[in-house]
Design an enzyme around this catalytic site. Sequence first.
Site, PDB file in Angstrom:
ATOM      1  N   PHE A  51       0.856  -1.181   0.000  1.00 20.75           N
ATOM      2  CA  PHE A  51       0.000   0.000   0.000  1.00 20.75           C
ATOM      3  C   PHE A  51       0.900   1.241   0.000  1.00 20.75           C
ATOM      4  CE2 PHE A  51      -2.701   3.179   2.189  1.00 20.75           C
ATOM      5  CZ  PHE A  51      -3.692   3.256   1.229  1.00 20.75           C
ATOM      6  N   ASP A  84       6.502  -2.503   8.770  1.00 24.78           N
ATOM      7  CA  ASP A  84       5.146  -2.053   8.463  1.00 24.78           C
ATOM      8  C   ASP A  84       4.237  -3.236   8.792  1.00 24.78           C
ATOM      9  OD1 ASP A  84       2.674  -1.440   7.426  1.00 24.78           O
ATOM     10  OD2 ASP A  84       3.473  -0.398   5.660  1.00 24.78           O
ATOM     11  N   HIS A 114      -0.722  -5.102   8.573  1.00 20.81           N
ATOM     12  CA  HIS A 114      -1.507  -6.318   8.317  1.00 20.81           C
ATOM     13  C   HIS A 114      -1.240  -7.393   9.370  1.00 20.81           C
ATOM     14  CE1 HIS A 114      -1.059  -5.383   3.680  1.00 20.81           C
ATOM     15  NE2 HIS A 114      -1.646  -4.412   4.339  1.00 20.81           N
ATOM     16  N   GLN A 149      -7.326   1.340  10.582  1.00 23.99           N
ATOM     17  CA  GLN A 149      -8.281   1.828   9.570  1.00 23.99           C
ATOM     18  C   GLN A 149      -9.412   0.795   9.448  1.00 23.99           C
ATOM     19  OE1 GLN A 149      -8.072   0.139   6.381  1.00 23.99           O
ATOM     20  NE2 GLN A 149      -9.814   1.258   5.543  1.00 23.99           N
ATOM     21  N   LYS A 195      -8.860  -2.943   8.621  1.00 24.20           N
ATOM     22  CA  LYS A 195      -7.769  -3.681   9.244  1.00 24.20           C
ATOM     23  C   LYS A 195      -8.293  -4.680  10.289  1.00 24.20           C
ATOM     24  CE  LYS A 195      -4.733  -2.076   6.556  1.00 24.20           C
ATOM     25  NZ  LYS A 195      -4.266  -0.720   6.413  1.00 24.20           N
ATOM     26  N   ARG A 230       5.664  18.414  23.158  1.00 25.98           N
ATOM     27  CA  ARG A 230       5.310  18.877  24.496  1.00 25.98           C
ATOM     28  C   ARG A 230       5.347  17.724  25.502  1.00 25.98           C
ATOM     29  NH1 ARG A 230      -0.318  22.163  25.755  1.00 25.98           N
ATOM     30  NH2 ARG A 230       0.523  23.302  27.532  1.00 25.98           N
ATOM     31  N   TYR A 284       4.029  25.613  28.061  1.00 28.68           N
ATOM     32  CA  TYR A 284       4.355  25.712  26.631  1.00 28.68           C
ATOM     33  C   TYR A 284       5.855  25.631  26.376  1.00 28.68           C
ATOM     34  CZ  TYR A 284      -0.527  26.692  26.536  1.00 28.68           C
ATOM     35  OH  TYR A 284      -1.877  26.573  26.714  1.00 28.68           O
ATOM     36  N   ARG A 339      -1.951  12.730  18.036  1.00 30.24           N
ATOM     37  CA  ARG A 339      -2.529  12.074  19.220  1.00 30.24           C
ATOM     38  C   ARG A 339      -3.848  11.378  18.896  1.00 30.24           C
ATOM     39  NH1 ARG A 339      -1.179  17.266  21.502  1.00 30.24           N
ATOM     40  NH2 ARG A 339      -3.354  17.790  21.119  1.00 30.24           N
TER      41      ARG A 339
HETATM   42  C1  LIG Z   1      -3.413   0.323   5.691  1.00 30.53           C
HETATM   43  C2  LIG Z   1      -1.938   0.361   5.470  1.00 30.53           C
HETATM   44  C3  LIG Z   1      -1.141   1.426   5.906  1.00 30.53           C
HETATM   45  C4  LIG Z   1      -1.689   2.736   6.384  1.00 30.53           C
HETATM   46  O1  LIG Z   1      -2.583   2.719   7.392  1.00 30.53           O
HETATM   47  P1  LIG Z   1      -3.695   3.885   7.550  1.00 30.53           P
HETATM   48  O2  LIG Z   1      -4.159   3.682   8.949  1.00 30.53           O
HETATM   49  O3  LIG Z   1      -4.755   3.646   6.529  1.00 30.53           O
HETATM   50  O4  LIG Z   1      -3.014   5.205   7.380  1.00 30.53           O
HETATM   51  C5  LIG Z   1       0.234   1.308   5.787  1.00 30.53           C
HETATM   52  N1  LIG Z   1       0.796   0.223   5.220  1.00 30.53           N
HETATM   53  C6  LIG Z   1       0.067  -0.799   4.755  1.00 30.53           C
HETATM   54  C7  LIG Z   1       0.776  -1.967   4.151  1.00 30.53           C
HETATM   55  C8  LIG Z   1      -1.326  -0.763   4.835  1.00 30.53           C
HETATM   56  O5  LIG Z   1      -2.051  -1.756   4.329  1.00 30.53           O
END
Ligand SMILES: *Cc1c(COP(=O)(O)O)cnc(C)c1O
Length: 387
Positions: free
Chosen positions: A90, A161, A164, A187, A190, A219, A226, A236
Amino acid sequence: MSGGLPKNLDLPAWPQFDDAERNGLLRALEQGQWWRVTGQEVEGFEREFAAYHGSPHALAVTSGTHALELALQILGVGPGAEVIVPAFTFISSSQAAQRLGAVAVPVDVDPATYCIDVAATEAAITDRTRVIMPVHMAGQLADMDALVRLSTESGVPLLQDAAHAHGAEWRGRRVGELGSIAAFSFQNGKLMTAGEGGALTFPDTAQYELAYLRHSCGRPRTDRSYLHQTSGSNFRMNEFTAGVLRAQLARLDSQIDVREKRWPLLSGLLARIPGVVPQGSDDRCTRNPHYMAMFRIPGISEQDRNAVVDRLIAGGVPAFAAFRAIYRTKAFWEMAAPDEPAEALAARCPVSEELSRDCIWLHHRTLLGTEEQMQAVADVVAEVLAA
Ligand SMILES: *Cc1c(COP(=O)(O)O)cnc(C)c1O
């Protein structure tokens, strides 16, 4: 479509929720504190998510893309740096690096597991390489033995990453126990979700503390004056999101158990269909949460593959065309692109080129269905391909 196939296979819906998510939302609402700095839900979620992945620290953020961006920044990525990413992923994997002004260097993937090719990764390392980013495609972990070795020898850190790979294990070790930062997404599609959201796990306390500062405008937690300590942004997570995610985390294990039973069945049935090759596995990935049920139809054209996807959807199967190689998008060339044309990258990424044309994935809710439904899904695939 002919053959009287059911239009609706009645596969389970996604997302799934019950009173646990409802209560999580209400806890956040009624606590009367809706941001993490004064609330309890984000902190509680971070503790539970870190423990679940065997990591000393987790940091909740606004999305998986932001998680990658923040982690890359913590690892020293900025203008002039190079980040090695698989070409088949992605777009967030490369976009996160490019947003920081770093060049995303795509390398090819393994034709069986669709994860980053380690020999190609090694060949792509230069004196500007700052991070190697394996993507655990559909829950199948990349070859972490070889990648950790390469990282140690080259001195280039890994950033997993793990968008998944919630709950995945490599030779019995969880994602948070593999020695590098991991980035997760929550997301809507997921494996656990609150519509949007992300998280990082950290093996290292200093990295975690720096990430905390940067995700909150530099912060410190208790600052009232501040006195911003570092540059940063606002990544956040809010309290409502965390309330839902605590419930989603609690149901993850039982869902993984079902998917781990169904995928061997479904992939076995798919493998018997002429022309279909399911995603392969690596035995060292001892727990695969199965974010997607992926398969290839080697030799098919992109146009025919897309027509197959349309017919699968018409037959009630939640099918999607797989990612296209990242350098085949307009977005990839907008900023911090490699100093080579797409065709030169394509020549080095033949497997990613093929996957862009011939790969199909089914939503993981498919694998939450019954054994009978796996047979019904395979029947639809067989009928569509016979037509
Ligand atoms: C979904 C996804 C992301 C990004 O996640 P979001 O929460 O949609 O920003 C990053 N890497 C891979 C491989 C993904 O499938």
